[in-house]
Scaffold this motif. Sequence first.
Motif, short mmCIF file in Angstrom:
data_model
loop_
_atom_site.label_atom_id
_atom_site.label_comp_id
_atom_site.label_asym_id
_atom_site.label_seq_id
_atom_site.Cartn_x
_atom_site.Cartn_y
_atom_site.Cartn_z
N VAL A 171 0.72 -1.29 0.12
CA VAL A 171 -0.06 -0.11 0.13
C VAL A 171 0.77 1.18 0.08
N ALA A 172 1.68 1.55 0.92
CA ALA A 172 2.51 2.78 1.14
C ALA A 172 3.89 2.25 1.82
N PRO A 173 4.81 3.17 1.83
CA PRO A 173 6.03 2.97 2.63
C PRO A 173 5.88 2.84 4.18
N PHE A 174 4.84 3.34 4.83
CA PHE A 174 4.80 3.14 6.09
C PHE A 174 3.45 2.65 6.39
N VAL A 175 3.33 1.83 7.44
CA VAL A 175 2.09 1.36 7.93
C VAL A 175 1.63 1.96 9.09
N LEU A 176 0.62 2.35 9.42
CA LEU A 176 0.37 2.84 10.74
C LEU A 176 -0.56 1.89 11.62
N ARG A 177 -0.02 2.14 13.21
CA ARG A 177 -0.67 1.56 14.19
C ARG A 177 -0.96 2.50 15.36
N VAL A 178 -1.63 2.18 16.24
CA VAL A 178 -2.20 3.10 17.37
C VAL A 178 -1.12 2.56 18.51
N ALA A 179 -0.64 3.47 19.09
CA ALA A 179 0.36 3.33 20.43
C ALA A 179 -0.70 2.61 21.55
N ASP A 180 0.28 2.16 22.47
CA ASP A 180 -0.61 1.87 23.58
C ASP A 180 -1.47 2.74 24.39
N ASP A 181 -1.06 3.80 24.15
CA ASP A 181 -2.12 5.11 24.80
C ASP A 181 -3.24 5.28 24.18
N GLY A 182 -3.42 4.67 23.01
CA GLY A 182 -4.96 4.87 22.27
C GLY A 182 -4.83 6.08 21.51
N GLU A 183 -3.93 6.86 21.45
CA GLU A 183 -3.96 8.02 20.53
C GLU A 183 -2.90 8.38 19.65
N GLN A 184 -1.55 8.05 20.08
CA GLN A 184 -0.46 8.27 19.53
C GLN A 184 -0.34 7.25 18.06
N LEU A 185 0.06 7.76 17.03
CA LEU A 185 0.13 6.94 15.81
C LEU A 185 1.61 6.83 15.85
N LEU A 186 2.21 5.40 15.35
CA LEU A 186 3.35 4.96 15.02
C LEU A 186 3.44 4.24 13.85
N THR A 187 4.75 4.34 13.06
CA THR A 187 4.80 3.67 11.83
C THR A 187 5.25 2.03 12.46
N HIS A 188 5.10 1.22 11.30
CA HIS A 188 5.64 -0.07 11.51
C HIS A 188 6.84 -0.20 11.96
#
Length: 191
Positions: free
Chosen positions: A73-90
Motif C-alpha cells: 500500500v505505502a512505505p509506512f504502515v500505521l498502528r495505534v500506540a498503547d496510549d490509544g491516541e499516538q500513531l506509530l509507523t510499523h
Amino acid sequence: MEDWVYRALARWPNVPALYDWLSLDRRGRWLIRGEPITRPQIIDTINRNYAVDERGCWYFQNGPQRGYMKLEVAPFVLRVADDGEQLLTHNELPVLRASRGFIDAEGSLLLATEHGAAAFADTELDWALQRISGAGSLLQDEELAAALALRSGTQTPLQLRLENRCLPLIRLDAEDVEAELGFVRVPSAPA
C-alpha cells in the motif's frame, strides 16, 4: 542508518541492488519472497536501515547492498500506540505531523506524514473510523459511500480527528496514490 552500514558502503561501494525479494504488506510485516520475516533481530535491523532513494523507491540498506521493497500500500504502515491516541509507523517512528489524509475505494486510509506516505494497518481501521466525522459528529454509512463515489482528487466532506486537530480527507484512486504521495510501489532497476 547505522554506522556499520556506512562502513560497509565505503568498503564495497558497487554492490548491485536487489529487486523483487523484499516487501512490506498492509499490516506492516516485512516479507522475503512472500514469507513473513519473524526473527526479531532481522526485523529490528530492517526497521533501523529503511530509507528512500531519489526516485521515491524504498529500500533496506543491508551493509553495502540495497534491497528494494515492494510496497503493498505505502512505505509506512500505521498502528495505534498503547496510549490509544499516538500513531506509530510499523518501524516504531512516532507520527507527529500529518499534513493530508486520503481514502480510496479499496478501503485504505492514508496520511502524508513527516516520514512519508503511511497507510493505516487494516487492523487499525476501526480506530480510524471512530475518528472520522461527516456532517454530524458520527460518520454515517451514507456519508462514507458518497465520499467513496467522488472522483479521485476531490476533497470529501469527511474529516479525520487526530489528537487536537481535524484533517480533511481527499478521495484518491489507488492508481493515483504513488504520484500524489511521491513514492514507487514496485521498484525496478534503472534502465
